[in-house]
Each structure stands twice: as structure tokens, then as C-alpha cells.
Write an enzyme that holds these catalytic residues in place. Structure first.
Site, PDB file in Angstrom:
ATOM      1  N   ASP A 124       0.816  -1.223   0.000  1.00  9.73           N
ATOM      2  CA  ASP A 124       0.000   0.000   0.000  1.00  9.73           C
ATOM      3  C   ASP A 124       0.845   1.267   0.000  1.00  9.73           C
ATOM      4  O   ASP A 124       0.311   2.377   0.011  1.00  9.73           O
ATOM      5  CB  ASP A 124      -0.957  -0.003   1.205  1.00  9.73           C
ATOM      6  CG  ASP A 124      -0.229  -0.205   2.529  1.00  9.73           C
ATOM      7  OD1 ASP A 124       1.001   0.010   2.583  1.00  9.73           O
ATOM      8  OD2 ASP A 124      -0.890  -0.575   3.516  1.00  9.73           O
ATOM      9  N   ARG A 182      22.054   0.568  -2.805  1.00  9.51           N
ATOM     10  CA  ARG A 182      22.162  -0.708  -2.074  1.00  9.51           C
ATOM     11  C   ARG A 182      22.952  -1.722  -2.898  1.00  9.51           C
ATOM     12  O   ARG A 182      23.129  -1.522  -4.110  1.00  9.51           O
ATOM     13  CB  ARG A 182      20.741  -1.266  -1.848  1.00  9.51           C
ATOM     14  CG  ARG A 182      19.865  -0.332  -1.036  1.00  9.51           C
ATOM     15  CD  ARG A 182      18.427  -0.305  -1.566  1.00  9.51           C
ATOM     16  NE  ARG A 182      17.674   0.782  -0.922  1.00  9.51           N
ATOM     17  CZ  ARG A 182      17.103   0.675   0.266  1.00  9.51           C
ATOM     18  NH1 ARG A 182      17.133  -0.464   0.910  1.00  9.51           N
ATOM     19  NH2 ARG A 182      16.473   1.699   0.794  1.00  9.51           N
ATOM     20  N   ASP A 251      19.201  -6.187  -0.548  1.00  8.29           N
ATOM     21  CA  ASP A 251      18.609  -4.872  -0.846  1.00  8.29           C
ATOM     22  C   ASP A 251      18.569  -3.997   0.409  1.00  8.29           C
ATOM     23  O   ASP A 251      18.229  -2.822   0.332  1.00  8.29           O
ATOM     24  CB  ASP A 251      17.201  -5.024  -1.432  1.00  8.29           C
ATOM     25  CG  ASP A 251      16.311  -5.929  -0.602  1.00  8.29           C
ATOM     26  OD1 ASP A 251      16.608  -7.134  -0.537  1.00  8.29           O
ATOM     27  OD2 ASP A 251      15.343  -5.430   0.005  1.00  8.29           O
ATOM     28  N   ASP A 261      17.388   0.370   6.715  1.00 10.08           N
ATOM     29  CA  ASP A 261      16.128  -0.384   6.661  1.00 10.08           C
ATOM     30  C   ASP A 261      15.871  -1.180   7.945  1.00 10.08           C
ATOM     31  O   ASP A 261      15.932  -2.411   7.972  1.00 10.08           O
ATOM     32  CB  ASP A 261      16.072  -1.303   5.427  1.00 10.08           C
ATOM     33  CG  ASP A 261      15.644  -0.523   4.193  1.00 10.08           C
ATOM     34  OD1 ASP A 261      15.596   0.715   4.263  1.00 10.08           O
ATOM     35  OD2 ASP A 261      15.353  -1.156   3.160  1.00 10.08           O
TER      36      ASP A 261
END
Ligand code: AMP
Ligand code: MG
Length: 492
Positions: A124, A182, A251, A261
Site C-alpha cells: 500500500d 544498495r 537490498d 532499513d
């Protein structure tokens, strides 16, 4: 510096169009400021006043665009839990642009949770308040520990419902880093045999992030070597503070050797070598004691991706340097945690011994290491196991603890520093405060009830994790016995 005068130069957006998708953020209808970090804002030159203005919220939830910014979602691929995924890309993060500063520094300004992009797949495009608070606090805690990381500048909240395991509210975090490239960015072009793009990417990274490598006889080999060494050192640093990243996919590996991340990460409370916190990681692929190996796995895949730019033997040669660099960084750090400034035979066994003891004694990783500075090297105290150390060990571990402490005491005789000097040095490497899961959760619970002050209190505390602050004593404690040790999901 005011918001309207930030100077963007979008160097990544000037690379070939295959590198990204141009996409504007999707703002929230009724955004509000949750928290802002003046230390990170200062990196962009923003004053505390600028951060409190109404327009600040509009800019950092994407409702207002910066003059000169050229927003994009970056393309990448990656190995996720060991499996190749040919296309990923920013599915919910949007790089607004790059701000250049008069001191020559450059900062990617990225909005995480900024809405759908062409790389969103089934997602989303949103992030929930819970997960951005965790990332915000952990980035700044990592920075406070002196470990390379992306930075967190602010969180903008909303009343927009975002379905996860339960209904939550959406939030956006502004993340800063010199680059968000990355390992997976290299992998995507290599896997498509786009050697020209691969070369363009490598040239870009060298020109703007490793300019000292430009004059090397073989800049690409030198780049791979630097990334290898930085990654080896980064992973070793995580081991030294009990940090489990949780999702070390390629990644999620930064070409600058930054921690990036933050998802289902954890700082370990009770030491458990094979600690896994991510409940979707059934096999323990990213367990605490596998991170050093996983660093190698990811570097292997980066090296493989870069092979078209060099001889395969050269890539292999660099790859071979990972293990020794990682081991050197690890042992140097663990010696420092024990207060050892010299290198002696038997140090590795002493380190293994303390970890084994902590495992057996169910010791709190952070507090036990911190307590070791209370050990005295003075000869007549050889038998004393300081109460401060003892209190972090289960009773069944006390007999083996005596043996280890005797060896440690003997080893300290070979050190040049006196007790006070060693204690000061140890307290600069063994933090007292870490972002424990229950502390982050308390800040989240309050924020979900509309009270945001705890986030700032934690951020300030964790920006200086080595110095004792008497009024914050409870923040240095492990969670109360019996408190739910909830597993964390990847959902964010
Ligand atoms: P992560 O595990 O957070 O590093 O995400 C892995 C990939 O999934 C990245 O390409 C993300 O952009 C993407 N992703 C994660 N969550 C969402 C989301 N809610 N909507 C769209 N993409 C997402
Ligand atoms: Mg990611």
C-alpha cells in the site's frame, strides 16, 4: 536556513531513466508533527524554528514540494532470505532529492511511507506509526553508539487507517543518508546484463561517495574492496552491541556500509547467541550469530554483480579479504569491551569464555559488559567477583564465573592502564543505554494514544548512551522478568 531555500541538486535523478521511476509522494489529508530531531535537521542546515513551522509538516508529508526537487523511487533487486528477487525498488519510499550543503556534504532526503510507487507490488506504499518510531529511534541510537547508519529527521503522523495485523495509522519518516544505493542496485543491472548501467552506477558511487578512489589504478576493484571492508566492520560493530538487524537481505545492505532499513530489529536483552526476533524467519537465517556470515553472503553477491567491471579473480581476491577484516574488527572490539588495550595470546579464548558464561548465566548483554569495568586488577582483589557483575548472572553460572573472572583478573595484570583509566575506557565502548524493545514499545504505546514526548526523551538519552544519567536509571534496566518477549513481525 529556511525550508524554501534548501538547495536540491538531484544527481541520482540525472542518471538514466532506467535507474528509477519519477513519482510524487501521496500526502496525508490531515498530517501532524509527531517528532523532529534537531540534530538531523541541522545536517540540512534547518534551524529549530524552521522545524516547528506549519509548512515543515506539509513539506515532510509530501503535501508541498521543494523548489528544485525531482522526486523518484529507486530501482533495485536483491536476495531475500537467500532467494533471488529480480525486481524490488522503493515501494513506499520516495527520494525527494539531494540537498547539497556549503560544507560539501550531500544528503539524500527520503520520505518513507510516502505512498505507492511503480515498485509497490501488492503493498500500500504506507508505513505505520509503530514501525517508523522504531526506525527513527534506532537510527539515532545507532548513531549515538558511533555505528554508521542512515539518520532520522522527523515523523509526520496521520489519521489514515493502514491495515496490518490490526488496523494502525499511517506515518511518514524523513530519512537522511549520503546515498541510498544498495547492493541490490548493482545486482539489478548485472542480472539484466546492462553492463553500461552497471558502470554508470559504479562511476556515480565513486564520483560522489568514494572520490578518493578515482585515481586508483583499478577504481572498481578499489570500490568493491572499500565496501567489503566497511561491511565487515559494520557487522562486527553490530555484534559488539547485541544488535540483530533481522532482515539482512542484499537490498537492505548499503553501498556506504551504513545500517539501513530497520524492520524487526532488536537489541538483545538476555544474551542468546542464536537470537532470532523476526517470526517470519523460521530457519533463523538472520540470527544474531549468523550476521557475520550473512555479511559475506551479501558481499559475495555484490562481487558477483560487479564481475563485468573487473576480472573474476580480482573480485574473488577482494572477497577473500572479508573474513580477516571482519575477524580483526570483531576481536579488536571485543578486546576493547573487556578493557584490553594490548593483544595477547589467549584473548580470543577469553572473549569466547565470557560469551559462554553470559549464555549460561542468562546475562543481560548490555549490563553485563558494562558491569565488567567494576573489576579491579589489584592483586589482593583476585578472588572477588564484583557484586555488580554477579547480579547479572543466574546462580548456576557462579562457579564457572569464578574461573573466568580469575583468568580475566590475571589477564588484566598485563595491561598498562590502572583501574580508573580502564574503567573510563570501557565505559566509552560498553553502552549503558540501548534501544530495548520494551522502551521503544512504551514510546509507541504513548504515541498511539497521542502523547509524543517519550520519543524525544528516548532520542536524547540514546544520543549519549555511554554516560550515566542518574534520573534515567530505569532506562538502563532489562525488561521486568515475565514481561512478554514478543516476537516482531516484518509488517511495518
Ligand atoms: P523491507 O523489508 O522493508 O526492506 O522491504 C522490502 C521491499 O518491499 C522493498 O522494495 C519495499 O519498498 C517494499 N515494501 C515494504 N513494505 C511496503 C509497503 N507497505 N508498500 C509497498 N512496498 C513495500
Ligand atoms: Mg528494504
Amino acid at each position: 536556513m529556511s525550508l524554501s531555500t534548501l538547495s536540491f541538486d538531484n544527481r541520482y535523478a540525472q542518471l538514466p531513466e532506467a535507474f528509477y521511476a519519477r513519482v510524487a509522494p501521496t500526502p496525508f489529508a490531515r498530517p501532524h508533527l509527531v517528532t523532529v530531531n534537531p540534530d538531523a535537521a541541522a545536517l540540512l542546515g534547518l534551524t529549530p524554528e524552521a522545524c516547528q513551522s506549519a509548512e515543515f509538516v506539509d513539506y515532510f508529508c509530501g503535501a508541498r514540494s521543494f523548489a528544485g526537487a525531482d522526486p523518484i523511487a529507486m530501482l533495485y533487486a536483491g536476495h531475500q532470505f537467500g532467494s533471488w528477487v529480480p525486481q524490488l525498488g522503493d515501494g513506499r519510499a520516495i527520494l525527494l532529492g539531494e540537498v547539497d550543503r556549503p560544507d560539501g556534504s550531500h544528503w539524500d532526503v527520503q520520505l518513507k511511507g510516502a505512498g505507492r510507487t511503480p515498485f509497490s507490488r501488492q503493498g500500500d506504499g504506507r508505513a505505520v506509526l509503530r514501525s517508523v518510531i522504531r526506525e527513527y529511534l534506532c537510527s539515532e541510537a545507532m548513531h549515538g553508539l558511533g555505528i554508521p547508519t542512515t539518520r532520522a529527521m522527523c515523523i509526520i503522523g496521520s489519521d489514515e487507517g493502514v491495515p496490518r495485523e490490526r488496523m494502525e495509522t499511517g506515518a511518514m519518516m524523513t530519512r537522511l543518508a549520503p546515498s541510498h544505493v544498495r547492493f541490490g542496485t548493482f545486482q539489478v543491472f548485472a542480472s539484466r546484463n546492462q553492463t553500461d548501467h552497471l558502470k554508470t552506477l559504479a562511476d556515480h558511487v565513486i564520483q560522489f561517495h568514494y572520490p578518493h578512489l578515482r585515481d586508483e589504478p583499478q577504481p572498481y576493484v578499489a570500490l568493491l574492496r572499500e565496501v567489503t571492508l566497511r561491511t565487515a566492520r559494520l557487522v562486527a560493530r553490530w555484534q559488539g552491541v547485541g544488535f540483530v538487524h533481522g532482515v539482512l537481505n542484499s537490498d537492505n545492505m548499503s553501498i556506504l556500509g551504513l545500517t539501513i532499513d530497520y524492520g524487526p530489529f532488536v537489541f538483545i536483552d538476555t544474551y542468546e547467541p542464536a537470537y532470532v526476533r523476526n517470526h517470519t524467519d523460521h530457519s533463523g537465517f538472520y540470527a544474531f550469530n549468523r550476521q557475520m556470515e550473512i555479511g559475506h553472503f551479501n558481499i559475495y553477491h555484490l562481487a558477483t554483480a560487479m564481475v563485468p567491471l573487473m576480472d573474476a579473480e580480482q573480485a574473488q581476491g577482494v572477497l577473500n579479504e572479508y573474513k580477516s577484516a571482519m575477524e580483526a574488527a570483531y576481536s579488536q572490539q571485543m578486546r576493547a569491551k573487556l578493557g584490553l588495550t594490548t593483544e595477547q595470546d589467549g584473548d580470543a579464548a577469553l572473549v569466547e569464555g565470557v560469551l559462554d558464561l553470559m549464555h549460561r548465566g542468562k546475562a543481560d548483554f548490555t549490563r553485563f559488559f558494562r558491569s565488567l569495568s567494576t573489576v579491579s586488577a589489584v592483586a589482593d582483589k583476585a578472588d572477588a567477583l564484583p557484586a555488580e557483575c554477579q547480579q547479572w548472572l543466574a546462580p548456576e553460572a557462579l562457579p564457572p564465573a569464578k574461573v573466568w573472572f580469575q583468568r580475566y583478573h590475571q589477564r588484566l595484570q598485563m595491561e598498562p592502564l590502572d583501574d580508573a583509566g580502564r574503567q573510563a575506557a570501557m565505559n566509552r565502548v560498553n553502552p549503558l543505554y540501548i534501544l530495548r524493545t520494551h522502551l521503544a514499545q512504551a514510546a509507541i504505546d504513548k504515541a498511539e494514544a497521542g502523547e509524543f514526548g517519550e520519543i524525544e526523551r528516548l532520542r536524547v538519552l540514546l544520543s549519549n548512551p555511554f554516560e550515566e544519567q542518574k534520573s534515567m536509571a530505569t532506562y538502563s534496566l532489562p525488561p521486568a522478568a515475565g514481561a512478554a518477549d514478543a516476537m516482531l513481525s516484518c509488517s511495518s
